[in-house]
Design a protein around this motif. Structure first.
Motif, PDB file in Angstrom:
ATOM      1  N   CYS A 102       0.864  -1.174   0.000  1.00  0.00           N
ATOM      2  CA  CYS A 102       0.000   0.000   0.000  1.00  0.00           C
ATOM      3  C   CYS A 102       0.902   1.225   0.000  1.00  0.00           C
ATOM      4  N   PRO A 103       1.117   1.847  -1.171  1.00  0.00           N
ATOM      5  CA  PRO A 103       2.070   2.953  -1.273  1.00  0.00           C
ATOM      6  C   PRO A 103       1.757   4.164  -0.397  1.00  0.00           C
ATOM      7  N   SER A 104       0.505   4.368  -0.051  1.00  0.00           N
ATOM      8  CA  SER A 104       0.153   5.542   0.738  1.00  0.00           C
ATOM      9  C   SER A 104       0.405   5.360   2.236  1.00  0.00           C
ATOM     10  N   ILE A 105       0.786   4.135   2.653  1.00  0.00           N
ATOM     11  CA  ILE A 105       1.113   3.879   4.053  1.00  0.00           C
ATOM     12  C   ILE A 105       2.529   3.307   4.097  1.00  0.00           C
ATOM     13  N   PRO A 106       3.498   4.099   4.542  1.00  0.00           N
ATOM     14  CA  PRO A 106       4.893   3.645   4.543  1.00  0.00           C
ATOM     15  C   PRO A 106       5.074   2.314   5.280  1.00  0.00           C
ATOM     16  N   GLY A 107       5.759   1.377   4.621  1.00  0.00           N
ATOM     17  CA  GLY A 107       6.065   0.089   5.234  1.00  0.00           C
ATOM     18  C   GLY A 107       4.925  -0.904   5.264  1.00  0.00           C
ATOM     19  N   CYS A 108       3.806  -0.581   4.658  1.00  0.00           N
ATOM     20  CA  CYS A 108       2.643  -1.473   4.701  1.00  0.00           C
ATOM     21  C   CYS A 108       2.714  -2.442   3.523  1.00  0.00           C
ATOM     22  N   ALA A 128      -3.103  -5.967   7.132  1.00  0.00           N
ATOM     23  CA  ALA A 128      -1.908  -5.149   7.339  1.00  0.00           C
ATOM     24  C   ALA A 128      -2.260  -3.662   7.343  1.00  0.00           C
ATOM     25  N   ILE A 129      -3.133  -3.250   6.432  1.00  0.00           N
ATOM     26  CA  ILE A 129      -3.543  -1.843   6.381  1.00  0.00           C
ATOM     27  C   ILE A 129      -4.205  -1.449   7.698  1.00  0.00           C
ATOM     28  N   ALA A 130      -5.123  -2.257   8.179  1.00  0.00           N
ATOM     29  CA  ALA A 130      -5.813  -1.953   9.441  1.00  0.00           C
ATOM     30  C   ALA A 130      -4.805  -1.822  10.585  1.00  0.00           C
ATOM     31  N   ASP A 143      -5.303 -13.944  -4.105  1.00  0.00           N
ATOM     32  CA  ASP A 143      -6.417 -13.700  -3.183  1.00  0.00           C
ATOM     33  C   ASP A 143      -5.949 -13.666  -1.732  1.00  0.00           C
ATOM     34  N   GLU A 144      -5.059 -14.580  -1.376  1.00  0.00           N
ATOM     35  CA  GLU A 144      -4.525 -14.613  -0.014  1.00  0.00           C
ATOM     36  C   GLU A 144      -3.742 -13.335   0.277  1.00  0.00           C
ATOM     37  N   ALA A 145      -2.924 -12.908  -0.670  1.00  0.00           N
ATOM     38  CA  ALA A 145      -2.129 -11.692  -0.489  1.00  0.00           C
ATOM     39  C   ALA A 145      -3.028 -10.470  -0.330  1.00  0.00           C
ATOM     40  N   LEU A 146      -4.090 -10.399  -1.113  1.00  0.00           N
ATOM     41  CA  LEU A 146      -5.012  -9.266  -1.018  1.00  0.00           C
ATOM     42  C   LEU A 146      -5.754  -9.264   0.324  1.00  0.00           C
TER      43      LEU A 146
END
Length: 68
Positions: free
Chosen positions: A19-25, A42-44, A33-36
């Motif tokens: 997620c480029p808008s959250i550093p290190g995410c 991870a974002i949460a 599908d598993e990765a998504l």
């Protein structure tokens, strides 16, 4: 909230999502599908940690056009 993510595969076939808008995410999975699904978690978690640390939740991102 909706976030843009990048999806790629490494040399071992593991799917990598960031997620480029959250550093290190960054997360991964054996299938796309598993990765998504993993990046959703991870974002949460990243947003929660950034909020607890008093950091901006996201960085500004923009779409730019580059002449090729």
């Amino acid at each position: 909230m909706k976030f843009n993510v990048t999806i790629d595969r490494d040399e071992d076939g593991i799917w990598i999502v960031e997620c480029p808008s959250i550093p290190g995410c960054i997360s991964q999975g054996e299938t796309k599908d598993e990765a998504l699904k993993n990046i959703e978690d991870a974002i949460a978690q990243c947003l929660q940690v950034r909020a607890e640390m008093g950091l901006p939740l996201t960085l500004e991102t923009r779409l730019i056009e580059v002449a090729a």
